[in-house]
Design a protein around this motif. Structure first.
Motif, PDB file in Angstrom:
ATOM      1  N   ALA A 309       0.831  -1.209   0.000  1.00 23.75           N
ATOM      2  CA  ALA A 309       0.000   0.000   0.000  1.00 23.75           C
ATOM      3  C   ALA A 309       0.868   1.263   0.000  1.00 23.75           C
ATOM      4  CB  ALA A 309      -0.927  -0.007   1.211  1.00 23.75           C
ATOM      5  N   LEU A 310       2.006   1.204   0.680  1.00 16.83           N
ATOM      6  CA  LEU A 310       2.924   2.346   0.670  1.00 16.83           C
ATOM      7  C   LEU A 310       3.416   2.610  -0.745  1.00 16.83           C
ATOM      8  CD1 LEU A 310       4.800   4.489   1.938  1.00 16.83           C
ATOM      9  CD2 LEU A 310       6.459   2.642   2.325  1.00 16.83           C
ATOM     10  N   ARG A 311       3.823   1.555  -1.429  1.00 15.69           N
ATOM     11  CA  ARG A 311       4.330   1.732  -2.793  1.00 15.69           C
ATOM     12  C   ARG A 311       3.249   2.308  -3.709  1.00 15.69           C
ATOM     13  NH1 ARG A 311       8.757   0.115  -5.497  1.00 15.69           N
ATOM     14  NH2 ARG A 311       8.584   0.060  -7.770  1.00 15.69           N
ATOM     15  N   ARG A 322      -0.927   8.093   2.142  1.00 13.48           N
ATOM     16  CA  ARG A 322       0.337   8.031   2.885  1.00 13.48           C
ATOM     17  C   ARG A 322       0.112   8.366   4.354  1.00 13.48           C
ATOM     18  NH1 ARG A 322       3.750  12.120   1.623  1.00 13.48           N
ATOM     19  NH2 ARG A 322       5.184  11.238   3.133  1.00 13.48           N
ATOM     20  N   ALA A 323      -0.694   9.391   4.584  1.00 10.95           N
ATOM     21  CA  ALA A 323      -0.954   9.796   5.968  1.00 10.95           C
ATOM     22  C   ALA A 323      -1.690   8.701   6.726  1.00 10.95           C
ATOM     23  CB  ALA A 323      -1.762  11.095   5.979  1.00 10.95           C
ATOM     24  N   GLU A 324      -2.647   8.051   6.056  1.00  6.44           N
ATOM     25  CA  GLU A 324      -3.404   6.980   6.708  1.00  6.44           C
ATOM     26  C   GLU A 324      -2.515   5.788   7.043  1.00  6.44           C
ATOM     27  OE1 GLU A 324      -6.578   5.960   4.127  1.00  6.44           O
ATOM     28  OE2 GLU A 324      -7.661   7.836   4.385  1.00  6.44           O
ATOM     29  N   LEU A 325      -1.489   5.566   6.205  1.00  4.35           N
ATOM     30  CA  LEU A 325      -0.614   4.412   6.415  1.00  4.35           C
ATOM     31  C   LEU A 325       0.406   4.636   7.531  1.00  4.35           C
ATOM     32  CD1 LEU A 325       0.119   3.393   2.707  1.00  4.35           C
ATOM     33  CD2 LEU A 325      -1.007   1.975   4.433  1.00  4.35           C
ATOM     34  N   ARG A 469     -11.090   6.395   9.280  1.00  6.98           N
ATOM     35  CA  ARG A 469     -11.021   6.408   7.822  1.00  6.98           C
ATOM     36  C   ARG A 469     -10.434   5.089   7.332  1.00  6.98           C
ATOM     37  NH1 ARG A 469     -11.941  10.739   5.082  1.00  6.98           N
ATOM     38  NH2 ARG A 469     -10.530  10.167   3.388  1.00  6.98           N
ATOM     39  N   VAL A 470     -11.122   4.451   6.417  1.00  8.72           N
ATOM     40  CA  VAL A 470     -10.707   3.164   5.876  1.00  8.72           C
ATOM     41  C   VAL A 470     -10.898   3.195   4.365  1.00  8.72           C
ATOM     42  CG1 VAL A 470     -11.259   1.866   7.966  1.00  8.72           C
ATOM     43  CG2 VAL A 470     -13.028   2.220   6.247  1.00  8.72           C
TER      44      VAL A 470
END
Length: 718
Positions: A309-311, A322-325, A469-470
């Motif tokens: 998910a980061l990539r 990015r912020a959610e991760l 948030r999802v």
């Protein structure tokens, strides 16, 4: 010219060319032949030369097929010239997803599940407009003769790609085994007769086999000292090596890049966008690529998901994602991971340490949750019955206290102890690195992760009632499906239901090798060929198992899947039972867990009416007991260590889930998604669930909910 005494003097003489003719042809020929679109490789090969057979040779999992795809993409989509893509391995849907992943920078595993972003949907529509220049033949019984028969009928053909030659013999694949040398000669003749390049891929770099194939040009892929690159060697018949290049595999996005080239691409970006995210994040995404792409194994599924998910977030330029991760990445960096002592493992370990150091406050905050080994996944189903992570913590192995709402672990231990077969509950540590145990993996659950090929799945942001948030899925249904609504099916207690009659080997698994046929008195694990499944209205009966074959195209399965395939053969849905190439088995018993199932069913009947904390406690203890069958972390104590029991139980749940959905499809219902061991989505014109499902709260029964296309698919406690 013929001599006076030649009896064939009336036959038309062979056409001869002078050296001058040859010189003129070379000097006046156009330099614009097909290329790979990879400057370094094109310089080494001189491009794809008309009239010649070029062979791409690479061991499985190196990505040889992706060079064939690169040439097809460049020739068809960039140069707008016709390509015949003869697919003996992938099917047309696989090819489309790989093209889309390569063109957009989207994650191929996500696209295989049918999840498309808005940008990817737009690119897919653009590709549809160019579709006439890329012709795919993925028909059964694809032979070299069939390709040679078809190609002359393709007007203005510029390139033929054959994906692929399989080195291991497979009776169902004509382009395999000892038939490959003859096939290679047929394709070489095709190249000469049509004066077009023919590019074939073979899943082996064995010199003996390659010499038998006798291609005009041989391109061999091999690992380089730098684990992030592969070395390409180009050899020409009679001359040997004539050039070399280095490529950077980007398997997550189904493509290769020139080693050292910038990551940004013309259409969707070739990797994490430079300038988005810190250098630490970019290095973490790159270091994780061998694992998130599937080329390397060894990470927990939840960790792989977060790193992938980061990539994706870096590639898509998604600052919000990015912020959610952030919290999940901090927890990954804080958790002690057992990484292999390889170049890839050491690089990822260093990247994780760097991330933890750069984000120490977040990592420290995550430390308290790291001991469980569970990484929050914004797409996790939060029902404790459902997930497939370890989810265990120290102390979980202890029996529940007297008076506990549901002493699941004590009940499971008692069920096993009561068996007259004297089961072996724990395989000794010194035996776990040999025999059948290293062969067992989480992929053997065979869970489906499928969306109907005509349905569009999009991952979107969603805010839950509690403010969290999802990301959730939405499904787009084509007009051709007619009027209707989406019927969401949620099966109750899939795992404990499977315990009612799951075939297990209570004692040790013995090496029983190749088998002429499945013996229903035995249970264990079996190495089989992946059976061909041509239906598009149902996922493959082996679910995600088919995504991770070995180098010979085989997979290890448990007894429930073998029994499922046998039934499909009897019912006429498969042509033949798969060959069993190897096996580890023991005497079967289907009632080992039955007392546990009966106690669990009784408790659920009572507690589901009570609800609240007692029911949540019941689900938690049930999940812990079943996970303790195979704890993933070495430091986690448990009264069990039987990975074959755990994966057979999960596979049994997957098989039952698939079978009920299949019966509904046979009754005329339209299945549009099938996932995990409990979730199905049908398109129902009259707003009623398929009759194959029973509505209720008991085991094996389901909950049904109706939503419109475009609405989010709820998960867990949404």
């Amino acid at each position: 010219m013929n001599s006076q005494g030649n009896p064939d003097r009336d036959r038309t003489p062979r056409r001869l060319a002078t050296l001058g003719d040859a010189i003129g042809s070379v000097l006046t020929s156009s330099p614009g032949g097909p290329t790979f679109g990879l400057p370094g490789l094109d310089a080494a090969t001189g491009g794809l030369q008309p009239g010649r057979l070029m062979l791409i040779a690479a061991a499985p999992n190196v990505g040889g097929s992706l060079l064939g795809l690169a040439a097809a993409r460049q020739t068809a989509l960039v140069d707008h010239r016709k390509v015949l893509y003869a697919a003996s391995g992938p099917n047309r849907a696989d090819i489309f997803r790989r093209v889309l992943a390569a063109e957009t920078g989207g994650d191929y595993p996500r696209l295989k599940q049918g999840h498309l972003t808005e940008h990817e949907q737009q690119v897919a529509q653009q590709l549809r407009q160019k579709a006439s220049v890329l012709l795919i033949d993925d028909g059964s019984d694809l032979t070299a003769e069939a390709i040679a028969e078809t190609a002359p009928h393709v007007q203005d053909l510029a390139l033929v790609v054959v994906d692929r030659f399989q080195a291991a013999h497979n009776a169902r694949l004509p382009l395999s085994g000892n038939r490959l040398p003859d096939a290679s000669q047929v394709l070489a003749g095709l190249a000469r007769s049509l004066h077009v390049p023919v590019l074939a891929i073979v899943d082996s770099d064995d010199p003996t086999l390659l010499s038998l194939l006798d291609a005009d040009i041989l391109v061999t892929l091999a690992s380089a000292e730098d684990p992030s690159t592969v070395q390409v060697t180009v050899a020409e018949r009679d001359f040997g090596a004539i050039g070399s290049a280095y490529l950077r595999p980007d398997l997550l996005h189904a493509r290769f890049l020139d080693a050292g080239t910038a990551s940004a691409g013309a259409t969707g970006g070739e990797g994490p966008a430079q300038g988005l995210g810190s250098a630490v994040e970019q290095e973490l995404a790159e270091a994780a690529l061998p694992y998130t792409s599937g080329a390397q194994q060894g990470l927990p599924a939840s960790v792989t998901h977060v790193l992938a998910a980061l990539r994706t977030a870096l590639t898509d330029g998604d600052q919000e994602a990015r912020a959610e991760l952030g919290p999940s990445l901090a927890q990954v960096a804080a958790a002690p991971l057992q990484l292999p002592d390889t170049a890839e493992g050491r690089r990822l370990a260093a990247a994780l340490r760097a991330y933890a150091t750069a984000g120490q406050p977040a990592a420290a905050a995550a430390q308290s949750g790291a001991s469980t080994g569970h990484v929050p996944d914004d797409a996790d189903v939060e029902d404790a019955e459902e997930g497939d992570e370890d989810g265990l913590a120290p102390g979980d192995e202890e029996d529940e206290p007297e008076g506990a709402v549901f002493p699941a672990l004590r009940i499971l231990k008692d069920a096993v102890d009561r068996s007259k077969m004297h089961p072996i509950k724990v395989i000794r540590r010194e035996e776990r690195d040999s025999g059948p145990w290293p062969l067992i993996s989480e992929d053997m659950d065979g869970e489906p992760r499928w969306v109907h090929p005509d349905v569009t799945s999009t991952r979107v942001a969603h805010t839950r009632a509690n403010g969290k948030r999802v990301r959730r899925d939405t499904l787009g249904v084509p007009d051709s499906f007619g009027d209707g609504v989406m019927c969401l099916i949620d099966r109750n207690g899939s795992y404990p239901s499977a315990c009612s009659a799951v075939p297990l080997a209570p004692n040790k698994l013995l090496h029983t090798g190749p088998l002429d046929a499945f013996d229903k008195t035995q249970a264990g694990i079996y190495l089989i060929d992946i059976p061909q499944w041509t239906r598009t209205d149902m996922p493959h009966p082996l679910g995600r198992l088919i995504e991770r074959p070995d180098e010979q195209g085989r997979v290890w399965v448990t007894t429930p899947h073998i029994k499922q395939l046998e039934k499909l053969v009897r019912d006429g849905h498969l042509d033949a039972a798969p060959t069993i190439h190897d096996s580890w088995t023991g005497k079967a018993n289907e009632s080992l867990f039955k007392p546990f199932y009966e106690a669990t069913r009784k408790a659920r009947t009572e507690l589901v009416q009570v609800g609240g904390d007692p029911y949540k406690t019941y689900k938690t203890r049930l999940s812990i007991a079943l996970r303790l069958l195979w704890p993933k972390r070495a430091e986690q104590r448990s009264p069990f260590w039987r990975p074959d029991w755990r994966m057979s139980m999960v596979a049994e749940a997957s098989v039952r889930h698939w079978a009920v959905a299949f019966r509904a499809v046979q009754d005329g219902h339209t299945l549009i998604a099938l996932r995990n061991v409990d979730a199905a989505v049908f398109w129902t014109p009259d707003g009623t669930p398929p009759a194959t499902y029973r509505i209720g709260t008991g085991f094996g029964e389901v909950k049904a909910k109706y939503i419109q296309p475009g609405e989010i698919i709820p998960e867990g406690d949404d």
